[in-house]
Design a protein around this motif. Structure first.
Motif, PDB file in Angstrom:
ATOM      1  N   ALA A   1     -29.285  -2.844  14.935  1.00  0.00           N
ATOM      2  CA  ALA A   1     -28.632  -3.120  16.220  1.00  0.00           C
ATOM      3  C   ALA A   1     -27.137  -2.805  16.139  1.00  0.00           C
ATOM      4  O   ALA A   1     -26.566  -2.198  17.064  1.00  0.00           O
ATOM      5  CB  ALA A   1     -28.852  -4.573  16.628  1.00  0.00           C
TER       6      ALA A   1
ATOM      7  N   HIS B   1     -27.821 -11.337  21.222  1.00  0.00           N
ATOM      8  CA  HIS B   1     -27.133 -10.070  21.477  1.00  0.00           C
ATOM      9  C   HIS B   1     -25.642 -10.274  21.734  1.00  0.00           C
ATOM     10  O   HIS B   1     -24.835  -9.395  21.369  1.00  0.00           O
ATOM     11  CB  HIS B   1     -27.810  -9.295  22.606  1.00  0.00           C
TER      12      HIS B   1
ATOM     13  N   ARG C   1     -26.589   1.001  16.112  1.00  0.00           N
ATOM     14  CA  ARG C   1     -26.691   1.594  17.450  1.00  0.00           C
ATOM     15  C   ARG C   1     -25.392   1.392  18.234  1.00  0.00           C
ATOM     16  O   ARG C   1     -24.938   2.290  18.937  1.00  0.00           O
ATOM     17  CB  ARG C   1     -27.870   0.985  18.223  1.00  0.00           C
TER      18      ARG C   1
ATOM     19  N   GLY D   1     -38.056 -11.373  15.218  1.00  0.00           N
ATOM     20  CA  GLY D   1     -37.828 -10.075  15.827  1.00  0.00           C
ATOM     21  C   GLY D   1     -38.822  -9.071  15.316  1.00  0.00           C
ATOM     22  O   GLY D   1     -39.860  -9.443  14.786  1.00  0.00           O
ATOM     23  N   PRO D   2     -38.573  -7.816  15.442  1.00  0.00           N
ATOM     24  CA  PRO D   2     -37.313  -7.234  15.861  1.00  0.00           C
ATOM     25  C   PRO D   2     -37.109  -7.162  17.371  1.00  0.00           C
ATOM     26  O   PRO D   2     -35.989  -6.964  17.830  1.00  0.00           O
ATOM     27  CB  PRO D   2     -37.362  -5.822  15.286  1.00  0.00           C
ATOM     28  N   ASP D   3     -38.170  -7.295  18.154  1.00  0.00           N
ATOM     29  CA  ASP D   3     -37.992  -7.216  19.597  1.00  0.00           C
ATOM     30  C   ASP D   3     -38.922  -8.208  20.270  1.00  0.00           C
ATOM     31  O   ASP D   3     -40.138  -8.035  20.198  1.00  0.00           O
ATOM     32  CB  ASP D   3     -38.270  -5.789  20.067  1.00  0.00           C
ATOM     33  N   PRO D   4     -38.422  -9.233  20.832  1.00  0.00           N
ATOM     34  CA  PRO D   4     -37.017  -9.568  21.040  1.00  0.00           C
ATOM     35  C   PRO D   4     -36.450 -10.311  19.830  1.00  0.00           C
ATOM     36  O   PRO D   4     -37.200 -10.922  19.067  1.00  0.00           O
ATOM     37  CB  PRO D   4     -37.041 -10.483  22.263  1.00  0.00           C
ATOM     38  N   LEU D   5     -35.136 -10.251  19.679  1.00  0.00           N
ATOM     39  CA  LEU D   5     -34.470 -11.033  18.640  1.00  0.00           C
ATOM     40  C   LEU D   5     -34.175 -12.419  19.195  1.00  0.00           C
ATOM     41  O   LEU D   5     -33.564 -12.555  20.252  1.00  0.00           O
ATOM     42  CB  LEU D   5     -33.158 -10.358  18.217  1.00  0.00           C
ATOM     43  N   GLN D   6     -34.641 -13.426  18.482  1.00  0.00           N
ATOM     44  CA  GLN D   6     -34.393 -14.822  18.846  1.00  0.00           C
ATOM     45  C   GLN D   6     -34.163 -15.612  17.575  1.00  0.00           C
ATOM     46  O   GLN D   6     -34.750 -15.309  16.536  1.00  0.00           O
ATOM     47  CB  GLN D   6     -35.599 -15.426  19.577  1.00  0.00           C
TER      48      GLN D   6
ATOM     49  N   THR E   1     -32.658 -14.386  23.404  1.00  0.00           N
ATOM     50  CA  THR E   1     -32.272 -12.997  23.154  1.00  0.00           C
ATOM     51  C   THR E   1     -30.866 -12.666  23.660  1.00  0.00           C
ATOM     52  O   THR E   1     -30.083 -12.043  22.920  1.00  0.00           O
ATOM     53  CB  THR E   1     -33.327 -12.047  23.748  1.00  0.00           C
TER      54      THR E   1
ATOM     55  N   TRP F   1     -32.846  -5.844  10.787  1.00  0.00           N
ATOM     56  CA  TRP F   1     -32.886  -5.738  12.253  1.00  0.00           C
ATOM     57  C   TRP F   1     -31.471  -5.747  12.826  1.00  0.00           C
ATOM     58  O   TRP F   1     -31.155  -4.968  13.721  1.00  0.00           O
ATOM     59  CB  TRP F   1     -33.682  -6.872  12.865  1.00  0.00           C
TER      60      TRP F   1
END
Length: 183
Positions: A46, A10, A49, A161-166, A6, A42
């Protein structure tokens, strides 16, 4: 197998956001971010945001599902996971940043561009991708690339993903040996 954890994903999203912000810092109108389902959607969220305040993004990030625009639709049919596309505003005369997770053959991006033209005539479409990999079949290249990876035959990558993105590396098993088909 997790190829990028992740924090690394990011870090690449941050690099994409910085490149997009630099490109549009002096623009009269901010771009419209549109992500290709699912990984690109996704990533577009991100990026939105991160860029919302910097670029004064008023519209939400859009999404496109290219299921009905694929060039293999007649052969393979509509996937069961087809979703509606959502573009909240006219694309006429707008710059669009099309976002995808992996640029491979270029066919998904071509299909997404075809769908975007159903919403109007954009001034330009710029492509942002997390990963560009070998195997291109169409002359499509990213304007905002994060990283290039060279994969072996039988390997593919997928954003989870979407959480966490890997970012995951997937390997296809070698073809089964057929004892009845000996030369």
């Amino acid at each position: 197998m997790i190829l990028w954890d992740t924090p690394r994903v990011h870090a690449h999203i941050d690099a994409l956001a910085n490149a997009i912000a630099a490109r549009y810092a002096a623009a009269n109108e901010p771009p419209l971010l549109v992500g290709i389902h699912t990984g690109g959607a996704w990533l577009a969220q991100a990026l939105h945001r991160q860029l919302q305040d910097t670029l004064r993004l008023d519209e939400p990030a859009g999404t496109v599902d290219v299921s009905f625009y694929r060039d293999d639709l007649a052969r393979s049919g509509v996937p069961a996971q087809a979703r509606p596309s959502q573009v909240s505003t006219s694309v006429d005369g707008r710059e669009i940043v099309l976002v995808d997770d992996v640029l491979y053959t270029g066919r998904t991006v071509r299909a997404a561009m075809n769908e975007l033209f159903d919403y109007g005539r954009p001034a330009a479409i710029r492509l942002a991708v997390l990963v560009t990999r070998n195997g291109r079949q169409l002359p499509i290249a990213p304007d905002f690339p994060a990283e290039m990876l060279s994969l072996e035959v039988g390997e593919r990558i997928k954003l989870a993903g979407p959480d966490p993105l890997q970012l995951h590396l997937l390997r296809s098993p070698p073809p089964a040996h057929d004892a009845t088909n000996r030369a």
